[in-house]
Scaffold this active site. Structure first.
Site, PDB file in Angstrom:
ATOM      1  N   ARG A 146      77.840  97.573  33.437  1.00  0.00           N
ATOM      2  CA  ARG A 146      77.148  97.287  34.692  1.00  0.00           C
ATOM      3  C   ARG A 146      75.641  97.261  34.417  1.00  0.00           C
ATOM      4  O   ARG A 146      75.158  97.899  33.476  1.00  0.00           O
ATOM      5  CB  ARG A 146      77.443  98.362  35.733  1.00  0.00           C
ATOM      6  CG  ARG A 146      78.921  98.536  36.069  1.00  0.00           C
ATOM      7  CD  ARG A 146      79.108  99.695  37.040  1.00  0.00           C
ATOM      8  NE  ARG A 146      80.517  99.893  37.406  1.00  0.00           N
ATOM      9  CZ  ARG A 146      81.343 100.712  36.787  1.00  0.00           C
ATOM     10  NH1 ARG A 146      80.921 101.419  35.749  1.00  0.00           N
ATOM     11  NH2 ARG A 146      82.599 100.844  37.198  1.00  0.00           N
ATOM     12  N   LYS A 170      80.093 105.090  36.933  1.00  0.00           N
ATOM     13  CA  LYS A 170      80.240 105.602  38.291  1.00  0.00           C
ATOM     14  C   LYS A 170      80.925 106.965  38.268  1.00  0.00           C
ATOM     15  O   LYS A 170      81.823 107.193  37.467  1.00  0.00           O
ATOM     16  CB  LYS A 170      81.059 104.627  39.135  1.00  0.00           C
ATOM     17  CG  LYS A 170      80.280 103.370  39.543  1.00  0.00           C
ATOM     18  CD  LYS A 170      81.090 102.530  40.511  1.00  0.00           C
ATOM     19  CE  LYS A 170      80.285 101.339  40.995  1.00  0.00           C
ATOM     20  NZ  LYS A 170      81.059 100.513  41.959  1.00  0.00           N
ATOM     21  N   HIS A 241      76.481  90.910  37.213  1.00  0.00           N
ATOM     22  CA  HIS A 241      77.910  91.208  37.295  1.00  0.00           C
ATOM     23  C   HIS A 241      78.758  90.030  36.808  1.00  0.00           C
ATOM     24  O   HIS A 241      79.917  90.225  36.419  1.00  0.00           O
ATOM     25  CB  HIS A 241      78.292  91.570  38.732  1.00  0.00           C
ATOM     26  CG  HIS A 241      79.016  92.879  38.829  1.00  0.00           C
ATOM     27  ND1 HIS A 241      78.483  94.077  38.401  1.00  0.00           N
ATOM     28  CD2 HIS A 241      80.260  93.179  39.292  1.00  0.00           C
ATOM     29  CE1 HIS A 241      79.352  95.048  38.608  1.00  0.00           C
ATOM     30  NE2 HIS A 241      80.441  94.536  39.130  1.00  0.00           N
ATOM     31  N   ARG A 244      79.728  90.597  33.363  1.00  0.00           N
ATOM     32  CA  ARG A 244      80.784  91.622  33.318  1.00  0.00           C
ATOM     33  C   ARG A 244      82.135  90.985  33.643  1.00  0.00           C
ATOM     34  O   ARG A 244      83.138  91.248  32.959  1.00  0.00           O
ATOM     35  CB  ARG A 244      80.438  92.728  34.320  1.00  0.00           C
ATOM     36  CG  ARG A 244      81.456  93.865  34.442  1.00  0.00           C
ATOM     37  CD  ARG A 244      80.841  94.963  35.310  1.00  0.00           C
ATOM     38  NE  ARG A 244      81.821  95.906  35.839  1.00  0.00           N
ATOM     39  CZ  ARG A 244      82.225  97.010  35.218  1.00  0.00           C
ATOM     40  NH1 ARG A 244      81.774  97.273  34.005  1.00  0.00           N
ATOM     41  NH2 ARG A 244      83.098  97.829  35.780  1.00  0.00           N
ATOM     42  N   HIS A 267      86.996 101.436  35.290  1.00  0.00           N
ATOM     43  CA  HIS A 267      87.646 101.455  36.602  1.00  0.00           C
ATOM     44  C   HIS A 267      88.554 102.681  36.716  1.00  0.00           C
ATOM     45  O   HIS A 267      89.371 102.923  35.825  1.00  0.00           O
ATOM     46  CB  HIS A 267      88.496 100.199  36.803  1.00  0.00           C
ATOM     47  CG  HIS A 267      87.688  98.958  37.000  1.00  0.00           C
ATOM     48  ND1 HIS A 267      88.204  97.688  36.812  1.00  0.00           N
ATOM     49  CD2 HIS A 267      86.398  98.775  37.386  1.00  0.00           C
ATOM     50  CE1 HIS A 267      87.270  96.790  37.067  1.00  0.00           C
ATOM     51  NE2 HIS A 267      86.171  97.424  37.417  1.00  0.00           N
ATOM     52  N   TYR A 276      91.282  90.477  37.635  1.00  0.00           N
ATOM     53  CA  TYR A 276      91.010  89.601  36.494  1.00  0.00           C
ATOM     54  C   TYR A 276      92.262  88.878  36.012  1.00  0.00           C
ATOM     55  O   TYR A 276      92.167  87.810  35.422  1.00  0.00           O
ATOM     56  CB  TYR A 276      90.363  90.401  35.364  1.00  0.00           C
ATOM     57  CG  TYR A 276      89.006  90.936  35.763  1.00  0.00           C
ATOM     58  CD1 TYR A 276      87.926  90.074  35.930  1.00  0.00           C
ATOM     59  CD2 TYR A 276      88.815  92.281  36.032  1.00  0.00           C
ATOM     60  CE1 TYR A 276      86.691  90.549  36.333  1.00  0.00           C
ATOM     61  CE2 TYR A 276      87.584  92.766  36.435  1.00  0.00           C
ATOM     62  CZ  TYR A 276      86.532  91.891  36.587  1.00  0.00           C
ATOM     63  OH  TYR A 276      85.312  92.361  37.004  1.00  0.00           O
TER      64      TYR A 276
END
Length: 295
Positions: A146, A170, A241, A244, A267, A276
């Protein structure tokens, strides 16, 4: 009500350890809600009931808010009122009977491999900033990091001899990302040829620096990327992004396991990564339709 909001945000920051950007998004959502309550002459949160919430969400829809923004607002309100019940500030949670609308699944924009190669070759690497920008693009595409993770890479996070980078994503989760030989070589060139000139006798723990020798910002990367995309003649709406998304799609198309992609992207839920696979199938169908004589 504003005092309760500040106490809640303090709780999220100190006890939950939420990131600054997450706190800012909660503050924004909840401030909008409190402003709405003022227009309705509602002065205490104990007056808020299910009908108040429904009327507020209807108001947001009438303001042409995006579906994703409304969903985020509901999440913010749900957690806020849960906290108020937990602290015994209110007795009844008005969010209990409020359903969250389903999020519209929007497939992200992805660059083709040719477009990526064109973009990577755009910065003028004979210049200090061009060398830096080429390295940033190479690292973003090689790792799927990110933009917030890119700007926070420190020299101590680099383990080029092992072919890996450490990062904090995150939820303050640390993960280790493999980095390919090409990106590693660009980092070495940047460290030797460009970064010392950007430092200008200063010191910084961060890998990527701006022209003043300070840590590069998210806005700086966005601005520079937009300029390179325009110069490359790419017509798509490209953001940090997008690289990414392209990273994830391309490695899936080349046989990577979905669980591995989940780990690389950081994730927590594999359902986030599954978008994806839809994207990969969509691209496969597009190529088939263009290539097959009877398609």
């Amino acid at each position: 009500m504003n005092r309760l909001l500040e106490e809640y945000l303090h709780y999220l920051r100190v006890e939950r350890g939420l990131a600054h950007n997450t706190l800012a998004s909660y503050r924004n959502d909840l401030n909008q809600f409190l402003q709405y309550l003022q227009t309705k002459q509602i002065t205490t949160l104990t007056e808020v009931d299910k009908n108040t919430i429904i009327e507020y969400l209807t108001f947001q829809t009438q303001q042409h808010k995006e579906n994703s923004s409304i969903i985020h607002s509901i999440t913010s309100l749900r957690r806020f009122f849960s906290y108020l019940v937990q602290e015994k500030i209110i007795i009844k949670d008005p969010m209990l009977l409020i359903d969250t609308p389903k999020k519209k699944q929007k497939l992200p924009e992805v660059l083709s491999i040719k477009e990526v190669e064109t973009l990577l070759a755009t910065p003028n690497t004979a210049q200090i900033l061009g060398m830096r920008d080429r390295t940033i693009l190479e690292v973003m595409y090689a790792t799927g990091l990110r933009v917030s993770e890119i700007i926070n890479i420190k020299l101590n996070d680099l383990h080029l001899s092992l072919g890996i980078i450490q990062t904090i994503g995150k939820g303050n989760k640390e993960r280790i990302i493999p980095i390919g030989d090409v990106a590693a070589k660009w980092i070495e060139r940047y460290l030797n040829e460009s970064r010392p000139k950007l430092l200008k006798q200063k010191r910084s723990p961060y890998l990527f620096l701006n022209f003043h020798g300070e840590q590069l910002t998210r806005q700086g990367i966005w601005k520079n990327l937009k300029a390179h995309v325009k110069k490359a003649g790419i017509q798509k709406n490209v953001t940090p992004h997008t690289l990414r998304h392209s990273f994830a799609t391309h490695i899936l198309e080349n046989g990577a396991d979905l669980r591995i992609v989940q780990e690389l992207l950081g994730h927590s839920d594999i359902s986030t990564t599954q978008i994806y696979t839809h994207l990969s199938k969509q691209r496969l169908s597009k190529v088939y339709n263009q290539a097959h004589p009877h398609a």
